[in-house]
Design a protein around this motif. Structure first.
Motif, short mmCIF file in Angstrom:
data_model
loop_
_atom_site.label_atom_id
_atom_site.label_comp_id
_atom_site.label_asym_id
_atom_site.label_seq_id
_atom_site.Cartn_x
_atom_site.Cartn_y
_atom_site.Cartn_z
N SER A 295 7.92 -8.56 -9.93
CA SER A 295 8.98 -7.42 -9.53
C SER A 295 10.24 -7.93 -10.18
N SER A 296 11.28 -7.36 -9.85
CA SER A 296 12.42 -7.69 -10.56
C SER A 296 13.07 -8.85 -9.90
N ALA A 297 12.63 -9.36 -8.66
CA ALA A 297 13.15 -10.63 -7.97
C ALA A 297 12.36 -11.83 -8.20
N PRO A 298 13.02 -12.84 -8.34
CA PRO A 298 12.23 -14.04 -8.68
C PRO A 298 11.03 -14.42 -7.59
N ASP A 299 9.99 -14.76 -8.09
CA ASP A 299 8.87 -15.26 -7.47
C ASP A 299 8.47 -14.27 -6.33
N VAL A 300 8.60 -12.76 -6.63
CA VAL A 300 8.05 -11.55 -5.90
C VAL A 300 7.25 -10.92 -6.81
N TRP A 301 5.85 -10.88 -6.17
CA TRP A 301 4.93 -10.11 -7.24
C TRP A 301 4.50 -8.67 -6.21
N ALA A 302 3.91 -7.86 -6.95
CA ALA A 302 3.42 -6.81 -6.36
C ALA A 302 2.08 -6.23 -6.85
N ALA A 303 1.39 -5.57 -6.13
CA ALA A 303 -0.07 -5.06 -6.47
C ALA A 303 -0.60 -4.04 -5.59
N GLY A 304 -1.30 -3.06 -6.32
CA GLY A 304 -2.07 -2.20 -5.33
C GLY A 304 -1.44 -0.85 -5.41
N ASP A 305 -1.66 -0.14 -4.70
CA ASP A 305 -1.00 1.56 -4.29
C ASP A 305 0.53 1.40 -4.59
N CYS A 306 1.16 0.19 -4.16
CA CYS A 306 2.57 0.17 -4.02
C CYS A 306 3.34 -0.14 -5.43
N ARG B 249 -5.15 7.93 7.10
CA ARG B 249 -4.73 6.85 6.53
C ARG B 249 -5.46 5.29 7.08
N THR B 250 -5.17 5.32 8.39
CA THR B 250 -5.86 4.13 9.06
C THR B 250 -6.89 4.56 10.12
N GLY C 9 0.75 -1.19 -0.01
CA GLY C 9 -0.04 -0.01 -0.06
C GLY C 9 0.83 1.45 -0.08
N SER C 10 0.52 2.27 0.76
CA SER C 10 1.10 3.44 0.79
C SER C 10 0.85 4.06 2.08
N ARG C 11 1.77 5.34 2.26
CA ARG C 11 1.77 5.97 3.61
C ARG C 11 1.64 7.37 3.25
N PRO C 12 0.83 8.08 4.30
CA PRO C 12 0.44 9.49 4.03
C PRO C 12 1.69 10.36 4.24
N ARG C 13 2.17 11.16 3.48
CA ARG C 13 3.06 12.27 3.56
C ARG C 13 2.66 13.11 4.90
N HIS C 14 3.75 13.20 5.64
CA HIS C 14 3.63 14.17 7.18
C HIS C 14 4.12 15.51 6.75
N LEU C 15 3.60 16.41 7.70
CA LEU C 15 4.47 17.67 7.51
C LEU C 15 5.87 17.61 8.46
N PRO C 16 6.71 18.04 8.12
CA PRO C 16 8.02 17.99 8.89
C PRO C 16 7.95 18.58 10.31
N ALA C 17 8.37 17.89 11.15
CA ALA C 17 8.33 18.29 12.80
C ALA C 17 8.76 19.65 12.84
#
Lengths: 422, 107
Positions: A280-291, A133-134, A112-120
């Protein structure tokens, strides 16, 4: 027994494991998520759930017992800390901090994805500053939404505007700042922005476009020694003004969650780089969704939507079982603000004109149906339909069929939209 | 609480009890009844929770609003009388005994 592991228990992860079983995969399935809840719907978080209209359990994509019934090992509250693709193994941190390893035959990353935060440094870490987000994020912010309080929403995208609508409904005084020249600038045409600008103005939202946040400042602690109380108290804006605020919602976009993939040496480029099958670029590793960043036509694309999370995850599930079916997205989105339902079909990237379809009364009546049709040359790319499901559905059908109506016909509100289907 | 019968396109029947306040769509989702996709989760945004209501029930259900009516018009093989979006059907005691048939496919 063949073991498929899916990391990331959001919409994509849940759709992927359900699809594997629905298609007859009989091996072992493990779904790992770092949140405590089983996979749930995120869209209502900034809408009905925040309003208090939907209970927590109703957000669950499947009842908790589904995973047991389907012999899917659902590990919640567990973080995957490393992947070793050379030996097909990953490291899991337990709730007690102990680590264990898990072997896989194939791995899918649906992180998935994570929200951008404002810098501290500009007050982003003060109490009373929230992201959306959550479930935990929304549970933390919900008590802030009380009548008479003052909210600042940073960012005029869909998340910020949906939060603004909820806040208004609950009697909160809302200011939205958008540092771009208009709200929804990144995702919609000026016509759509204008419609939502009018809608929020009609509900009393103070919308400030072309205005950014300089910094958030904290209140003074009771001790009176000049030290801060750690809680947001005011916002200094780039136009030089200062606003007193009780809380802040930050909706300035999300980033693909690729940390784990990067550390494992996978190719990452605005998301985990995958091929049309989802590998993905690695064998037997897949990806889906926001990421996941996938090829489309000449270019590449990453989509942040429920449609993509479901459809790409299902395609990847099929491909993990050997289907070899390329994923071609059929994008659609929606947003609910006040009583306006926005439905979007297609992707407007590269449009050069927008055709408006609206009855004359739509100028006065903000609840009237109106739609915006994006063209590049004579090609229909996308439709934004507000309270206009018929235009949405017609547009969706045309786009999916690769057909384009005559722009002049689209604009004719006296013609039933269905006639555009020919 | 209402006992609801969902009949898959292939004829398989599922009889489940659904709590008041839930939707007929959620009753299917929570009982893993295949054929109702509900991609949007009940926001009346996708029309993938379409069913045909048993003829005896057509007049016993609350009417459709214009949003549901318009979305249904573009569902897969809609029936002007019997088609409904299950995310818009809230369960009450009055729905006890409801029978719905699932279409061949959603869209």
């Amino acid at each position: 027994m063949t073991h498929f592991v899916v990391v990331g228990a959001g919409q994509a992860g849940a759709s992927l494991v359900a699809r594997l079983r629905a298609k007859g995969f009989e091996g072992r399935i493990t779904l790992v998520g770092d949140e405590d809840a089983p996979p749930y719907q995120r869209p209502p978080l900034s809408k009905g759930y925040l309003l208090g209209e939907i209970s927590r359990e109703r957000l669950f994509l499947r009842p908790e017992r589904f995973y047991g019934e389907q012999k899917i090992d659902l590990l919640t509250g567990r973080k995957v800390t490393a992947i070793d693709t050379s030996v097909r193994s990953l490291t899991l941190a337990g709730p007690d901090g102990a680590e264990e390893s898990l072997s896989y035959d194939a791995l899918a990353l649906t992180t998935g994805s994570r929200p951008r935060h404002l810098p501290a440094a500009i007050g982003g870490a003060l109490k009373g500053v929230h992201v959306v987000r959550t479930l935990a994020d929304v549970d933390a912010m919900a008590p802030e939404f009380a009548e008479g309080r003052r909210a600042l929403i940073v960012g005029g995208g869909y998340i910020g505007l949906e939060a603004a609508a909820v806040a208004c409904k609950l009697g909160v005084a809302v200011t939205v700042v958008e540092m771009g020249e208009r709200i929804l600038q990144r995702v919609a045409a000026p016509e759509t922005s204008e419609r939502f600008r009018q809608l929020h103005a009609a509900h009393g939202v103070d919308l400030r476009e072309g205005v950014g946040l300089e910094r958030l400042t904290e209140g003074e602690a009771d001790a009176g020694d000049g030290r801060g109380d750690g809680r947001v108290h005011a916002a200094q804006l780039t136009d030089g003004s200062t606003l007193e605020v009780d809380f802040v919602i930050v909706g300035v976009g999300i980033l693909p969650e690729t940390e784990l993939a990067e550390a494992a040496g996978l190719a990452v480029e605005d998301g985990i780089r995958v091929d049309a099958l989802g590998r993905s670029s690695a064998p037997d590793v897949w990806a889906a969704g926001d990421c996941a960043n996938f090829p489309l036509g000449e270019g590449r694309l990453r989509l942040e939507s429920v449609q993509n999370a479901i459809d790409q995850a299902e395609a990847v599930a099929d491909n993990m079982m050997g289907a070899e079916t390329p994923y071609v997205p059929r994008p659609w989105f929606w947003s609910d603000q006040y009583d306006a339902k926005l439905q979007i079909a297609g992707l407007n990237t590269g449009y050069d004109r927008v055709v408006v379809r609206a009855a004359p009364e739509a100028a006065e009546d903000l609840s009237a149906p109106v739609s915006y049709w994006y063209f590049r040359g004579d090609t229909l790319l996308a439709v934004d339909a507000i309270n206009d499901p018929r235009s949405y559905m017609v547009g969706k059908r045309l786009i999916e069929a690769g057909r384009s109506p005559e722009p002049a016909q689209v604009a004719r509100h006296d013609l039933p939209v269905k006639e555009l289907l020919g | 609480m209402a006992k609801i019968t969902y009949i898959e396109h292939n004829g398989t029947e599922h009889v489940v009890e659904v709590a008041n306040g839930m939707t007929v769509m959620e009753g299917a989702r929570d009982n893993s009844i295949p054929g109702i996709e509900a991609d949007c989760g009940g926001a009346c945004a996708c029309s993938t929770c379409h069913v045909y209501v048993h003829p005896d029930w057509v007049d016993r259900l609350p009417g459709k609003d214009s949003m549901e009516e318009d979305m249904l018009d573009f569902a897969y093989e809609p029936d002007t009388q019997r088609s409904r979006l299950t995310c818009q059907l809230k369960v009450t005691d009055a729905l006890d005994g409801l029978v719905v048939q699932l279409p061949e496919k959603q869209i």
